[in-house]
Structure formats: structure tokens, C-alpha cells
Motif scaffolding. Structure first.
Motif, PDB file in Angstrom:
ATOM      1  N   GLU A  18      -7.847  -3.623  20.999  1.00 57.01           N
ATOM      2  CA  GLU A  18      -9.057  -2.944  20.532  1.00 57.01           C
ATOM      3  C   GLU A  18      -8.927  -1.438  20.715  1.00 57.01           C
ATOM      4  OE1 GLU A  18     -13.227  -2.787  19.288  1.00 57.01           O
ATOM      5  OE2 GLU A  18     -12.046  -4.618  19.555  1.00 57.01           O
ATOM      6  N   GLY A  19      -9.196  -0.681  19.659  1.00 56.67           N
ATOM      7  CA  GLY A  19      -9.157   0.773  19.734  1.00 56.67           C
ATOM      8  C   GLY A  19      -7.835   1.394  19.344  1.00 56.67           C
ATOM      9  N   MET A  20      -6.770   0.595  19.230  1.00 53.12           N
ATOM     10  CA  MET A  20      -5.486   1.142  18.797  1.00 53.12           C
ATOM     11  C   MET A  20      -5.569   1.556  17.328  1.00 53.12           C
ATOM     12  SD  MET A  20      -2.330  -1.078  20.317  1.00 53.12           S
ATOM     13  CE  MET A  20      -1.918  -1.073  22.058  1.00 53.12           C
ATOM     14  N   VAL A  21      -4.731   2.500  16.957  1.00 51.02           N
ATOM     15  CA  VAL A  21      -4.654   2.953  15.564  1.00 51.02           C
ATOM     16  C   VAL A  21      -3.229   2.730  15.066  1.00 51.02           C
ATOM     17  CG1 VAL A  21      -4.841   4.909  13.992  1.00 51.02           C
ATOM     18  CG2 VAL A  21      -6.470   4.663  15.874  1.00 51.02           C
ATOM     19  N   VAL A  22      -3.098   1.964  13.994  1.00 49.94           N
ATOM     20  CA  VAL A  22      -1.799   1.724  13.360  1.00 49.94           C
ATOM     21  C   VAL A  22      -1.677   2.666  12.173  1.00 49.94           C
ATOM     22  CG1 VAL A  22      -0.366   0.051  12.144  1.00 49.94           C
ATOM     23  CG2 VAL A  22      -1.722  -0.678  14.103  1.00 49.94           C
ATOM     24  N   ASN A  23      -0.574   3.418  12.129  1.00 47.80           N
ATOM     25  CA  ASN A  23      -0.374   4.384  11.063  1.00 47.80           C
ATOM     26  C   ASN A  23       0.495   3.787   9.960  1.00 47.80           C
ATOM     27  OD1 ASN A  23      -0.676   7.297  10.221  1.00 47.80           O
ATOM     28  ND2 ASN A  23       1.538   7.090  10.126  1.00 47.80           N
ATOM     29  N   VAL A  24       0.018   3.848   8.712  1.00 45.96           N
ATOM     30  CA  VAL A  24       0.781   3.383   7.556  1.00 45.96           C
ATOM     31  C   VAL A  24       1.175   4.620   6.754  1.00 45.96           C
ATOM     32  CG1 VAL A  24       0.830   1.845   5.567  1.00 45.96           C
ATOM     33  CG2 VAL A  24      -0.603   1.282   7.540  1.00 45.96           C
ATOM     34  N   SER A  25       2.423   4.999   6.862  1.00 45.53           N
ATOM     35  CA  SER A  25       2.885   6.261   6.293  1.00 45.53           C
ATOM     36  C   SER A  25       2.956   6.204   4.768  1.00 45.53           C
ATOM     37  CB  SER A  25       4.261   6.603   6.870  1.00 45.53           C
ATOM     38  OG  SER A  25       4.744   7.815   6.347  1.00 45.53           O
ATOM     39  N   GLY A  26       2.473   7.266   4.123  1.00 49.42           N
ATOM     40  CA  GLY A  26       2.642   7.439   2.692  1.00 49.42           C
ATOM     41  C   GLY A  26       1.759   6.596   1.801  1.00 49.42           C
ATOM     42  N   LYS A  27       0.750   5.932   2.369  1.00 51.26           N
ATOM     43  CA  LYS A  27      -0.121   5.084   1.560  1.00 51.26           C
ATOM     44  C   LYS A  27      -1.538   5.650   1.417  1.00 51.26           C
ATOM     45  CE  LYS A  27       2.725   1.792   0.466  1.00 51.26           C
ATOM     46  NZ  LYS A  27       3.049   1.528  -0.965  1.00 51.26           N
ATOM     47  N   GLY A  28      -1.715   6.904   1.815  1.00 54.68           N
ATOM     48  CA  GLY A  28      -3.018   7.536   1.677  1.00 54.68           C
ATOM     49  C   GLY A  28      -3.162   8.203   0.318  1.00 54.68           C
ATOM     50  N   ASN A  29      -3.992   9.219   0.236  1.00 53.14           N
ATOM     51  CA  ASN A  29      -4.209   9.926  -1.021  1.00 53.14           C
ATOM     52  C   ASN A  29      -2.945  10.638  -1.484  1.00 53.14           C
ATOM     53  OD1 ASN A  29      -7.102   9.558  -1.642  1.00 53.14           O
ATOM     54  ND2 ASN A  29      -7.422  10.636   0.291  1.00 53.14           N
ATOM     55  N   ALA A  30      -2.706  10.602  -2.797  1.00 55.00           N
ATOM     56  CA  ALA A  30      -1.564  11.311  -3.359  1.00 55.00           C
ATOM     57  C   ALA A  30      -1.777  12.810  -3.242  1.00 55.00           C
ATOM     58  CB  ALA A  30      -1.366  10.920  -4.822  1.00 55.00           C
ATOM     59  N   GLY A  31      -0.691  13.555  -3.058  1.00 56.79           N
ATOM     60  CA  GLY A  31      -0.781  15.006  -2.972  1.00 56.79           C
ATOM     61  C   GLY A  31      -0.833  15.645  -4.347  1.00 56.79           C
ATOM     62  N   TYR A  32      -1.487  16.781  -4.440  1.00 57.29           N
ATOM     63  CA  TYR A  32      -1.550  17.505  -5.712  1.00 57.29           C
ATOM     64  C   TYR A  32      -0.144  17.851  -6.203  1.00 57.29           C
ATOM     65  CZ  TYR A  32      -6.525  18.364  -4.714  1.00 57.29           C
ATOM     66  OH  TYR A  32      -7.858  18.214  -4.440  1.00 57.29           O
ATOM     67  N   HIS A  33       0.032  17.829  -7.512  1.00 60.67           N
ATOM     68  CA  HIS A  33       1.271  18.278  -8.164  1.00 60.67           C
ATOM     69  C   HIS A  33       2.498  17.566  -7.605  1.00 60.67           C
ATOM     70  CE1 HIS A  33      -1.192  22.239  -8.617  1.00 60.67           C
ATOM     71  NE2 HIS A  33      -1.590  21.306  -9.474  1.00 60.67           N
ATOM     72  N   ASN A  34       2.401  16.225  -7.561  1.00 56.02           N
ATOM     73  CA  ASN A  34       3.499  15.396  -7.043  1.00 56.02           C
ATOM     74  C   ASN A  34       3.889  15.786  -5.614  1.00 56.02           C
ATOM     75  OD1 ASN A  34       3.856  13.693  -9.302  1.00 56.02           O
ATOM     76  ND2 ASN A  34       5.045  15.287 -10.357  1.00 56.02           N
ATOM     77  N   GLY A  35       2.864  16.108  -4.829  1.00 52.71           N
ATOM     78  CA  GLY A  35       3.114  16.458  -3.437  1.00 52.71           C
ATOM     79  C   GLY A  35       3.306  15.224  -2.563  1.00 52.71           C
ATOM     80  N   ILE A  36       3.139  15.389  -1.266  1.00 53.46           N
ATOM     81  CA  ILE A  36       3.369  14.322  -0.288  1.00 53.46           C
ATOM     82  C   ILE A  36       2.093  13.499  -0.117  1.00 53.46           C
ATOM     83  CG2 ILE A  36       4.019  13.827   2.097  1.00 53.46           C
ATOM     84  CD1 ILE A  36       5.379  16.629   2.096  1.00 53.46           C
TER      85      ILE A  36
END
Length: 382
Positions: A232-250
Motif C-alpha cells: 500500500e502506498g508504493m508507486v510503480v513507474n511505467v516508463s514512456g507510456k504517459g503523454n506524448a511529447g510535442y513535436h515527436n518529443g519524449i
């Protein structure tokens, strides 16, 4: 490999330090050990990197919470790893330019700053897990609404393949440089170009679908692997699956907050599980066998010794929850807490039998027995 120092110790602040205190402490250390002030000094360079790593964790509320709760072990979970051996000075300056006021102290090593890429914003999700899912690990699927690359311009932000042109303000470098006089002599500082926002180029003809940003609103089904042993309370990070960056960014990341569903059979105590076994009086007195459920759904048999007292605990090794570590995988234990059931109502025959037993000294606990039971309870909860 040298043992890491506590991040608070590295920056010389206490655990209740504010974000501003952490920033000031880091700036002070960074100036002292800055490579341009200590040319060729490897020890100063290592201290500079050490301070940068500490600041990277402590100035980020999420990383700081993870570190405060789990220490360096927490940094090995969910993409929160520290700096790698190949982490360069330019990487540090790029990440913490706001602290230095730009590059600062000239161009260390003569490196050329690369134009910036826009990074998409992170997303945050909550996931509720059963104890069984926590024990084995689980893959969850989510339909996530987020920024995705524009299909019309393929993420470039330019209409009809019109492309980009070199920024007239920074001439393609993505930064503007300012030279000022300081106590240390002439100091060069760099800041992000206000015209192109660090990209080094500008769009001549903006895409009519995305308005030149290169991203539009959309959705994606994302699979998230939750490792075994989370809490409970831990945070798991999923890399690269968030919002796309502007202009084909990260692309940004997805931060998954773990919540636990209550369990009707077991009580969690860290990586151990507690099971309350209720014995009938004859089995406690005469001995016998009992079946104990485990978190994976199987059962194990245990032997009940004659004269087993209420409050006795048994430990079943490696029947608890996995322990998340940076190196290897261990498993907690299943602790069986024994209590004895006393019936509320008795038949005439049962009452008569117990009255006969009551006359026997065997059914009258002495002070030593009472003290032993008390000690077991006290030791268990201490």
C-alpha cells in the motif's frame, strides 16, 4: 563499488527540509564542486555527481516519499534507479539547469549543448490489488486517455511536410548565452531559447489538426506489470507510456499508486502474513493436526502438540509475501497465531463432564503457566 551515503547527509539537510532548503543546499555544493572550478579533480567530480543524484531524488516529492519509506531499495523499484556510471556532466546540466541558472561556469569539457526535446506530462493511476495478486504479481490493462502523436502531421506539428527552419534567435542551438562578471571572473550562463523553447528550430506552417503541437487527444490500452510483493502506498513507474511529447518529443511516464484490498483470511505484517487458527479445546488438550490455508490457495498440514496453549505462534517459513529488493528475491513467513474456542452454551452432559474436569489439578493453571502465556503475548507484540 563505494557504499552510497544517505541523500540527506549528502546535501547536509535534515529529513524535514523544505524543497527550497534542498535546492539551496544543492546549489551550494554544486558551486563548490563544479568541474569548471575543479578542473581534472576526479574527487570533486564524483562529489558533484553524488549531490546531483541526491537532489534528483529529494526535490521530486514522489521519489522523496519512496526513498523515505524504503531507502535505496525503493529507488530500485519502478524506474527510480539512481544515475548510471555513464551519466555525463551534460546530462546533469540539462536536468538541473534551473538550479545553476543555465550551464554556468563556461562550457565544461567543450561540449556542444544539444537542442531540447519536449517531454510529455506524466499520468497518474490507482490500482487496487488483492493479496493474491500482490503475492504473485499481476498484469493490469487500462484504457488511458492521453496526448498521442498527431496522425495528420506524424507528430512533427508541420502542415503538409513543410518542415521547420532554424530558429533566428538561437541559430539552432536551443539556448541563449549571457556573459556576466562575478566573484569567480567572467561567468557564462545559458537559458532555454524563448523563441523555439529549446528545440533549435521553428515551424513555418503549423498543422491544422494539432495547431503545430504535434499531439492530439486520444487513448491507448496500456498493459502495466505489477511486481510481486508491492505494498500500500508504493508507486510503480511505467516508463514512456504517459503523454506524448510535442513535436515527436519524449513521452512521459505513468505513475501507478498501489492500494490493497482488505483480506478476510490473513493479516499483513510487512512481508509476513498472520493467520489466526481457532482450535477446539479437545484438539488443544489432546493434540492433533490442522490445515492452514496459504496465500496461493493451497493448504499445509501442521501438527498440534498436546497441551497447546492459547497465544502460541507457529512460523511457516517462506509462506508469506515476496520481498522486493534490488538483488534477488526473498519471501516472508506465514505466522500462525493459535487461540482456543470456548463454547457459549453446553449440554447437560458436556457441563457435567467439564465440572468433573474442573476438580482435577491438571485443569488449574499454576502461576508459571500464566506467566508463560503472558510472556508469549508480550514478546509477539514487542
Amino acid at each position: 563499488m563505494a557504499q552510497k551515503r544517505d541523500y540527506y547527509e549528502v546535501l547536509g539537510v535534515d529529513k524535514n527540509a523544505s524543497e527550497e532548503d534542498i535546492k539551496k543546499a544543492y546549489r551550494k555544493i554544486a558551486i563548490k564542486y563544479h568541474p569548471d572550478r575543479n578542473p581534472g579533480n576526479k574527487e570533486a567530480e564524483e562529489k558533484f555527481k553524488e549531490a546531483a543524484e541526491a537532489y534528483d531524488v529529494l526535490h521530486d516529492p514522489q521519489k522523496r516519499q519512496q526513498y523515505d519509506q524504503f531507502g535505496f531499495e525503493g529507488m530500485n523499484m519502478g524506474g527510480f534507479g539512481g544515475f548510471s556510471d555513464g551519466f555525463s556532466m551534460d546530462d546533469i546540466f540539462s536536468m538541473f539547469g534551473d538550479v545553476f541558472g543555465g550551464r554556468g561556469f563556461g562550457n565544461f569539457g567543450g561540449g556542444q549543448r544539444q537542442p531540447a526535446q519536449h517531454r510529455g506530462a506524466d499520468l497518474r493511476l490507482k490500482v487496487r490489488l488483492t493479496l493474491q495478486e500482490i503475492a504473485s504479481g499481476v498484469t493490469k490493462r487500462f484504457k488511458v486517455k492521453k496526448d498521442v502523436p498527431c496522425s495528420h502531421c506524424h507528430g512533427t506539428g508541420a502542415e503538409g511536410g513543410s518542415g521547420k527552419e532554424t530558429c533566428p534567435t538561437c541559430h539552432g542551438s536551443g539556448v541563449v548565452t549571457r556573459t556576466t562578471q562575478s566573484l569567480f571572473g567572467m561567468m557564462q550562463t545559458q537559458s532555454v531559447c524563448p523563441t523555439c523553447q529549446g528545440e533549435g528550430s521553428i515551424i513555418k506552417n503549423k498543422c491544422h489538426e494539432c495547431g503545430g503541437r504535434g499531439v492530439v487527444k486520444g487513448e491507448e490500452v496500456v498493459e502495466i506489470n505489477i511486481p510481486a510483493g508491492v505494498a500500500e502506498g508504493m508507486v510503480v513507474n511505467v516508463s514512456g507510456k504517459g503523454n506524448a511529447g510535442y513535436h515527436n518529443g519524449i513521452s512521459g511516464d505513468i505513475k501507478v499508486l498501489i492500494e490493497e484490498e482488505p483480506n478476510d483470511i490473513f493479516v499483513r505484517d510487512g512481508h509476513n502474513l498472520i493467520y489466526n487458527l481457532l482450535l477446539d479445546f479437545p484438539t488443544a488438550a489432546l493434540g492433533g493436526n490442522a490445515e492452514i490455508p496459504t496465500v496461493d490457495g493451497s493448504k499445509v498440514k501442521i501438527k498440534i502438540e498436546p497441551g497447546t496453549q492459547p497465544g502460541k505462534t507457529l512460523r511457516l517459513r517462506d509462506k508469506g509475501l515476496p520481498i522486493i529488493q534490488g538483488y534477488g528475491r526473498e519471501i516472508g513467513d506465514l505466522i500462525v497465531n493459535i487461540s482456543v474456542y470456548v463454547p457459549k452454551t453446553l449440554s447437560k452432559e458436556e457441563k457435567k463432564a467439564l465440572e468433573e474436569m474442573q476438580k482435577s489439578d491438571n485443569f488449574k493453571g499454576d502461576n508459571a503457566t500464566k506467566k508463560s502465556i503472558f510472556e508469549r503475548f508480550r514478546n509477539y507484540f514487542s
